[in-house]
Scaffold this motif. Structure first.
Motif, PDB file in Angstrom:
ATOM      1  N   ILE A   1      37.167 -10.038  48.958  1.00 60.44           N
ATOM      2  CA  ILE A   1      36.323  -9.763  47.797  1.00 60.44           C
ATOM      3  C   ILE A   1      34.848  -9.812  48.196  1.00 60.44           C
ATOM      4  O   ILE A   1      34.046  -8.961  47.778  1.00 60.44           O
ATOM      5  N   GLN A   2      34.485 -10.779  49.002  1.00 64.97           N
ATOM      6  CA  GLN A   2      33.097 -10.889  49.457  1.00 64.97           C
ATOM      7  C   GLN A   2      32.688  -9.668  50.281  1.00 64.97           C
ATOM      8  O   GLN A   2      31.573  -9.165  50.135  1.00 64.97           O
TER       9      GLN A   2
ATOM     10  N   ALA B   1      32.312  -6.734  47.763  1.00 64.39           N
ATOM     11  CA  ALA B   1      31.120  -6.909  46.920  1.00 64.39           C
ATOM     12  C   ALA B   1      29.848  -6.652  47.712  1.00 64.39           C
ATOM     13  O   ALA B   1      28.899  -6.033  47.208  1.00 64.39           O
TER      14      ALA B   1
ATOM     15  N   THR C   1      30.438 -10.594  43.145  1.00 66.98           N
ATOM     16  CA  THR C   1      31.859 -10.743  43.458  1.00 66.98           C
ATOM     17  C   THR C   1      32.720 -10.796  42.194  1.00 66.98           C
ATOM     18  O   THR C   1      33.901 -10.426  42.230  1.00 66.98           O
TER      19      THR C   1
ATOM     20  N   GLU D   1      36.969 -10.003  41.066  1.00 65.76           N
ATOM     21  CA  GLU D   1      37.855 -11.171  41.069  1.00 65.76           C
ATOM     22  C   GLU D   1      39.084 -11.032  40.192  1.00 65.76           C
ATOM     23  O   GLU D   1      40.140 -11.583  40.496  1.00 65.76           O
TER      24      GLU D   1
END
Length: 255
Positions: free
Chosen positions: A181-182, A185, A192, A196
């Motif tokens: 996710i990081q 993003a 982020t 999520e």
């Protein structure tokens, strides 16, 4: 190497005469059991309860002739409804489509993550049908390249595809989800929290962990595109596929 949708690929062959274009890997797929299928929604308070109720209404999609448009037309045609004759189609970018629905500029829209997971969107809309309802399983996006490029850069591309399969497997491993996710993003330059709730879960589109596209689904998609009149003739997709790089990567990673 390009990303290309099933709707665009035959146009590259037919209109741009790129007969040496080859499908080389999966991008993502729609309609895989248990995963997201793109929704086509109306307002919760809308009187439209069935697809047949769209007669005389306005359908908003992101681009005419795109995958979202083709699936919408295919679904409405099952109910005897043809674009321009029985309903209107208008275009709008994905971020603007919800507002078009809320403001009455469209009666039905189709949108994608992350927009469909906005709390306001979820509270104000209901799904009338999905892309899977319209077309079954779909190979939405693929990676493609020209045959001459593949032949010229075979050794380097073998390494590239080994990295691609390795990276895809890493991203899809639940143990790495927060890091994935990081990465996403950072690449998209958004917080982020946008990712999520859905990213790399069953609420997301399906991505093959070995980067193998569903060629049978792709053939059905393109045949539907032909039947709807977007291309002059159906094409045999198998003539334009080279999965040798991905398959070699899979074998190398077994060692």
């Amino acid at each position: 190497i390009i990303t290309i949708a099933f709707s665009t690929f035959p146009l590259a062959i037919e209109n741009a005469h790129l007969t040496d274009l080859r499908i080389i890997a999966d991008g993502f797929q729609d309609g895989v059991n248990g995963y997201l299928s793109q929704p086509y929604v109306v307002l919760k308070r809308s009187p439209i309860k069935t697809v047949g109720g769209l007669k005389g209404k306005v359908v908003a999609i992101n681009v005419i002739g795109g995958a979202v448009d083709i699936a919408a037309r295919a679904m409405l045609l099952k109910y005897g409804l043809r674009a321009s004759r029985d309903y209107s189609i208008v275009e709008g970018p994905f971020p603007a489509l919800p507002a078009m629905l809320y403001e009455g500029k469209a009666d039905l829209i189709s949108d994608v993550p992350p927009f469909i997971y906005n709390p306001t969107f979820e509270a104000r809309t209901r799904t009338l049908f999905t892309m899977k309802d319209a077309m079954g399983r779909s190979q939405i996006i693929m990676l493609a390249a020209r045959k001459s490029f593949l032949e010229k850069n075979r050794a380097a591309l073998d390494d590239f595809f080994e990295d691609l399969v390795t990276g895809t497997r890493w991203m899809e491993n639940p143990a790495h989800r927060q890091q994935a996710i990081q990465v996403a993003a950072h690449f998209a330059k958004v917080p982020t929290k946008r990712f999520e709730s859905y990213y790399l879960t069953k609420k997301d589109e399906y991505r093959d962990p070995n980067c193998l596209p569903d060629i049978a689904a792709l053939q059905r998609n393109i045949t539907t595109e032909w039947k709807l009149g977007f291309i002059k003739k159906d094409i045999d997709v198998r003539k334009y596929v080279d999965l040798s790089f991905v398959r070699r990567a899979i074998e190398r990673l077994k060692k």
